[in-house]
Design a protein around this motif. Sequence first.
Motif, PDB file in Angstrom:
ATOM      1  N   GLY A  59       0.788  -1.224   0.000  1.00 37.29           N
ATOM      2  CA  GLY A  59       0.000   0.000   0.000  1.00 37.29           C
ATOM      3  C   GLY A  59       0.816   1.268   0.000  1.00 37.29           C
ATOM      4  N   PHE A  60       2.087   1.182  -0.412  1.00 37.17           N
ATOM      5  CA  PHE A  60       2.941   2.365  -0.487  1.00 37.17           C
ATOM      6  C   PHE A  60       3.182   2.687  -1.961  1.00 37.17           C
ATOM      7  N   PRO A  67      -5.118  -0.819  -5.053  1.00 38.07           N
ATOM      8  CA  PRO A  67      -5.489  -0.058  -6.247  1.00 38.07           C
ATOM      9  C   PRO A  67      -5.020   1.392  -6.209  1.00 38.07           C
ATOM     10  N   LEU A  68      -5.195   2.051  -5.064  1.00 40.56           N
ATOM     11  CA  LEU A  68      -4.763   3.443  -4.971  1.00 40.56           C
ATOM     12  C   LEU A  68      -3.249   3.545  -5.090  1.00 40.56           C
ATOM     13  N   SER A  69      -2.517   2.633  -4.468  1.00 36.53           N
ATOM     14  CA  SER A  69      -1.061   2.665  -4.550  1.00 36.53           C
ATOM     15  C   SER A  69      -0.576   2.455  -5.974  1.00 36.53           C
ATOM     16  N   MET A  70      -1.206   1.549  -6.708  1.00 36.65           N
ATOM     17  CA  MET A  70      -0.811   1.342  -8.098  1.00 36.65           C
ATOM     18  C   MET A  70      -1.052   2.596  -8.931  1.00 36.65           C
ATOM     19  N   ARG A  87       3.485  11.596   3.387  1.00 35.09           N
ATOM     20  CA  ARG A  87       2.419  12.143   4.241  1.00 35.09           C
ATOM     21  C   ARG A  87       1.046  11.656   3.758  1.00 35.09           C
ATOM     22  N   SER A  88       0.810  11.780   2.464  1.00 37.21           N
ATOM     23  CA  SER A  88      -0.495  11.419   1.910  1.00 37.21           C
ATOM     24  C   SER A  88      -0.786   9.931   2.061  1.00 37.21           C
ATOM     25  N   MET A  89       0.222   9.110   1.824  1.00 34.42           N
ATOM     26  CA  MET A  89      -0.003   7.664   1.864  1.00 34.42           C
ATOM     27  C   MET A  89      -0.305   7.173   3.279  1.00 34.42           C
ATOM     28  N   GLY A 146      -3.945   6.918   2.548  1.00 34.67           N
ATOM     29  CA  GLY A 146      -3.728   5.734   1.728  1.00 34.67           C
ATOM     30  C   GLY A 146      -3.818   4.438   2.503  1.00 34.67           C
ATOM     31  N   ASP A 147      -3.110   3.432   1.989  1.00 32.49           N
ATOM     32  CA  ASP A 147      -3.261   2.066   2.478  1.00 32.49           C
ATOM     33  C   ASP A 147      -2.049   1.504   3.204  1.00 32.49           C
TER      34      ASP A 147
END
Length: 383
Positions: free
Chosen positions: A154-155, A296-299, A325-327, A331-332
Amino acid sequence: MSTPTPIPSACDEVHTRVENRIGFIELDRPQALNALSLQMIRAIHAALDAWRDDPQVLAVVARSLHPRAFCAGGDVRFFYEAGRRGDVAARDAFFTEEYALDHAIFTYTKPYFALMQGVVMGGGMGISQGAHRTGGMRIVTETTKMAMPETRIGFFPDVGASWFLARTPGALGRYLAVTGATIGAADALYAGLADAYLDTSAIAALIEALAHAPLAGARDVCACVDRFVSRTAPVAHRRQGDPLDALSLSAARGWIDRHFSQPDVAAILASLESEAEPGGREWAQEAIRTMRDRSPLSMAVALEVVTRAEGPMSDCLRRDLDLTRSMFDHGDVIEGVRARIVDKDDRPVWRIARIEDVTRAEVEHMFVSSWPLDGHPLHHLLG
């Protein structure tokens, strides 16, 4: 020949010394596959600073004292725990200093050689890829396992790796960033992520030669290394149990370029699902299975960070820090590390479950910086 001169360090997981006018950085954290702690980052950076303007140091060699890994990345558990307890300052300090070190290597004024034996992932790419810009070399071996596997947790591919991935042939960098696929020596050379090959059985002889060769200047160091390395590698042995890596990058290149040149992750997925060429269909199905396993968001962020990496390395590293910061905030990564590394249930619950549901607005939001440009922790980086 002079007696080796150690560089004082408060970290016993990195040994730094000067021998025969060469600065040696030796990673010694085998139980963690040399994953970088903040203390290790500081020790490496201190040595590079000490040697940068020292006329008695002609070049730098970074290597592992253990065969399994050059460096498996950053200390994931450290920044996971910092994130869990809301310690933003500790997390920011880690990434700020890691990226500053990566930049120092990228812009180093003396040849820097990275012996990339065994696992070279994440932060290990950050302290090796810059060697290409210094007049030194990124040297791979038959045991090299290279990857930016961050989408699995998730990074995103950080440490300035997007700069190098964006400059690989065709869509290879986009493919490696999105899937996190692991490659060996031959593929690394093919993709332009390595410069030379050296069999592990010859590493000791190379180190011995460097310690005894008559060296009047940096060119002599490069010539000494050149006598041991090759610009090609034997065909790498593929990892058993990882079908996506069953083909070399060169063999899969046509399919990679066709599908991973699409504008977003959903379009890549749709393109893969349409693959009907013999051989390509099987390869595409493995790629689809891999992508369905990733965040999905990380990709989507990984694809975008490579797309935006056309500027200088300094911009890439500032962007990477913004994304950390955002991740963590949106994020995940906390869930990904929990599922893959901490609890090891391998059942991450991604914030956006389906690739098709990731919107452009979600991706753009991840790239918003938490700092004004003149107040950015990495604002001083140039080039």
